[in-house]
Write an enzyme that holds these catalytic residues in place. Structure first.
Site, PDB file in Angstrom:
ATOM      1  N   THR A 129       0.732  -1.020  -0.045  1.00 19.62           N
ATOM      2  CA  THR A 129      -0.012  -0.055   0.122  1.00 19.62           C
ATOM      3  C   THR A 129       0.746   1.093  -0.104  1.00 19.62           C
ATOM      4  O   THR A 129       0.323   2.487   0.090  1.00 19.62           O
ATOM      5  CB  THR A 129      -1.081  -0.037   1.188  1.00 19.62           C
ATOM      6  OG1 THR A 129      -0.200  -0.050   2.534  1.00 19.62           O
ATOM      7  CG2 THR A 129      -1.765  -1.036   1.333  1.00 19.62           C
ATOM      8  N   GLY A 130       2.040   1.054   0.074  1.00 21.47           N
ATOM      9  CA  GLY A 130       2.921   2.261   0.252  1.00 21.47           C
ATOM     10  C   GLY A 130       3.211   2.851  -1.314  1.00 21.47           C
ATOM     11  O   GLY A 130       2.741   2.175  -2.556  1.00 21.47           O
ATOM     12  N   VAL A 159       5.819   2.960  -3.336  1.00 22.75           N
ATOM     13  CA  VAL A 159       6.783   2.178  -4.230  1.00 22.75           C
ATOM     14  C   VAL A 159       5.854   0.972  -4.523  1.00 22.75           C
ATOM     15  O   VAL A 159       5.856   0.320  -5.578  1.00 22.75           O
ATOM     16  CB  VAL A 159       7.991   1.948  -3.546  1.00 22.75           C
ATOM     17  CG1 VAL A 159       8.598   0.701  -4.389  1.00 22.75           C
ATOM     18  CG2 VAL A 159       8.856   3.078  -3.461  1.00 22.75           C
ATOM     19  N   ASN A 190      12.270   8.796  -9.046  1.00 21.88           N
ATOM     20  CA  ASN A 190      12.810   8.061  -7.963  1.00 21.88           C
ATOM     21  C   ASN A 190      11.725   6.952  -7.707  1.00 21.88           C
ATOM     22  O   ASN A 190      12.310   5.597  -7.103  1.00 21.88           O
ATOM     23  CB  ASN A 190      13.101   8.868  -6.658  1.00 21.88           C
ATOM     24  CG  ASN A 190      11.862   9.505  -6.442  1.00 21.88           C
ATOM     25  OD1 ASN A 190      11.323  10.640  -7.076  1.00 21.88           O
ATOM     26  ND2 ASN A 190      11.279   9.259  -5.227  1.00 21.88           N
ATOM     27  N   CYS A 201      17.585   4.824  -4.546  1.00 21.98           N
ATOM     28  CA  CYS A 201      17.197   5.624  -5.763  1.00 21.98           C
ATOM     29  C   CYS A 201      18.072   6.517  -6.717  1.00 21.98           C
ATOM     30  O   CYS A 201      18.499   6.416  -7.689  1.00 21.98           O
ATOM     31  CB  CYS A 201      15.798   6.210  -5.579  1.00 21.98           C
ATOM     32  SG  CYS A 201      15.973   7.420  -4.134  1.00 21.98           S
ATOM     33  N   SER A 241      -3.897  -1.977   7.832  1.00 23.97           N
ATOM     34  CA  SER A 241      -4.358  -2.402   6.335  1.00 23.97           C
ATOM     35  C   SER A 241      -4.919  -3.866   6.164  1.00 23.97           C
ATOM     36  O   SER A 241      -5.301  -4.061   5.343  1.00 23.97           O
ATOM     37  CB  SER A 241      -3.342  -2.211   5.155  1.00 23.97           C
ATOM     38  OG  SER A 241      -2.977  -0.737   5.234  1.00 23.97           O
ATOM     39  N   HIS A 253      13.939  12.775  -8.659  1.00 25.78           N
ATOM     40  CA  HIS A 253      15.296  13.237  -8.414  1.00 25.78           C
ATOM     41  C   HIS A 253      16.223  13.656  -9.561  1.00 25.78           C
ATOM     42  O   HIS A 253      16.329  13.126 -10.476  1.00 25.78           O
ATOM     43  CB  HIS A 253      16.190  12.116  -7.514  1.00 25.78           C
ATOM     44  CG  HIS A 253      15.489  11.534  -6.366  1.00 25.78           C
ATOM     45  ND1 HIS A 253      14.262  12.167  -5.653  1.00 25.78           N
ATOM     46  CD2 HIS A 253      15.876  10.555  -5.515  1.00 25.78           C
ATOM     47  CE1 HIS A 253      14.286  11.509  -4.590  1.00 25.78           C
ATOM     48  NE2 HIS A 253      14.877  10.692  -4.466  1.00 25.78           N
ATOM     49  N   GLY A 288      10.768  10.619  -2.179  1.00 27.69           N
ATOM     50  CA  GLY A 288      11.802   9.852  -1.686  1.00 27.69           C
ATOM     51  C   GLY A 288      11.701   9.908  -0.153  1.00 27.69           C
ATOM     52  O   GLY A 288      12.204   8.788   0.372  1.00 27.69           O
TER      53      GLY A 288
END
Length: 330
Positions: free
Chosen positions: A9-10, A12, A307, A126, A38, A234, A157
């Site tokens: 769920t993040g 990334v 990133n 990254c 979650s 980035h 980031g």
């Protein structure tokens, strides 16, 4: 192939899901894992509904591969427990990058060093990934002696908390800050904690990871990392010194023919990389290439990449593709 994504769920984790769809990678069973708040919630992948699972539950399911994007503490706690069950782990955190027994992989550069016995494969930071994608082909021909890097890093980031701070400040909303200072209309030369010599953790990652990926402890590297109020990616200002003198047109030709790299270098027409142009793209972009007038074997360049894509999710998925292609998994 049965695949677990820890941290699904993040920011990334969500990009990883998008990439799996875009690339149409075959997955027999998907095990989405997230934090306690979650667990039990529903999510969709390829128009199919999935229940988010606990990490304890997924270990017992023995996935073929697990991609971890939930931070170093989670990786240190759970990685070995997964590999003891036969799972190959692709880890996006800093937990295993500098472990001398673990491979630190950018597939375009050193994917070939992955062996079937490797059960934990580390994804670089990254900022490191976009740097080495550009520098590696140049180093092979001209041999890099020294690298001076200044990074201008997106709030993404720092994850959702960094993005939320910028959005809240832009909209004059009261909130708990992720950074020590205001980020909107500001530049903070502070990315993660400082060591006793005054270098931030982000700066040390650039230095140490680059040396490991290039397998060269003799390259002299120094870095300054800055957080800026940007979302799309980035940016890096890089000064290189080579052992051998170079032809700048040949250098541009090398870069323009490097896999995963886009040359944007036409100042007459204001063509150069910017985060707003690179967001959502899997490539690394380079431009503003010019000789350093103070040194005969040195040059300056400007490198930009999303990133969340190549800097994190894309690189991890490319490692996954390498494992599948080489039949390290069913």
């Amino acid at each position: 192939m049965n695949l677990a994504i820890v941290g699904v769920t993040g920011m990334v984790g969500r990009v990883i899901l998008n990439l799996l769809e875009e690339k149409n990678i075959y997955i027999n069973k998907l095990y989405p894992v997230a934090s306690n708040k979650s667990i039990g919630k529903k999510m969709f992948f390829r128009k199919k509904k999935y229940k988010i699972l606990s990490i304890e539950e997924v270990i017992s399911l023995k996935p073929d591969i697990a991609i971890f994007s939930a931070g170093a503490e989670i990786s240190k706690k759970w990685a070995i427990k997964f590999t003891n069950r036969g799972t190959i782990l692709i880890d996006n955190s800093s937990a295993w990058r500098m472990d001398k027994y673990k491979k630190l992989i950018v597939p375009e550069i050193n994917g070939n060093i992955i062996k079937k016995k490797d059960k934990i494969i580390a994804n670089p930071n990254c900022s490191t990934i976009q740097l080495v994608i550009v520098l590696h082909p140049l180093s092979k021909k001209y041999q890099i002696k020294r690298i001076v890097i200044s990074t201008y890093q997106s709030v993404t980031g720092s994850g959702k908390k960094g993005l939320d701070q910028l959005i809240n400040e832009e909209n004059f909303i009261n909130f708990k800050k992720n950074y020590c200072f205001k980020i909107n209309r500001n530049a903070i030369p502070h990315c993660e904690i400082f060591d006793r010599y005054g270098y931030s953790k982000e700066e040390l990652k650039l230095i140490n990871e680059t040396k490991k990926i290039f397998n060269d402890k003799n390259i002299r590297i120094t870095a300054t990392s800055v957080r800026i109020p940007v979302v799309g990616g980035h940016s890096e200002s890089v000064n290189l010194t080579f052992k051998n003198d170079f032809d700048i047109n040949d250098l541009r030709n090398i870069l323009s023919n490097t896999n995963g790299l886009i040359l944007m270098d036409n100042i007459k027409n204001n063509i150069y990389p910017m985060p707003i142009l690179c967001e959502g793209n899997d490539n690394v972009f380079v431009g503003r290439i010019r000789r350093d007038m103070s040194k005969t074997k040195s040059l300056n360049m400007w490198i930009v990449s999303d990133n969340l894509r190549k800097g994190s999710a894309t690189n991890a998925v490319q490692i996954l593709e390498y494992l599948i292609h080489n039949k390290f998994v069913k």
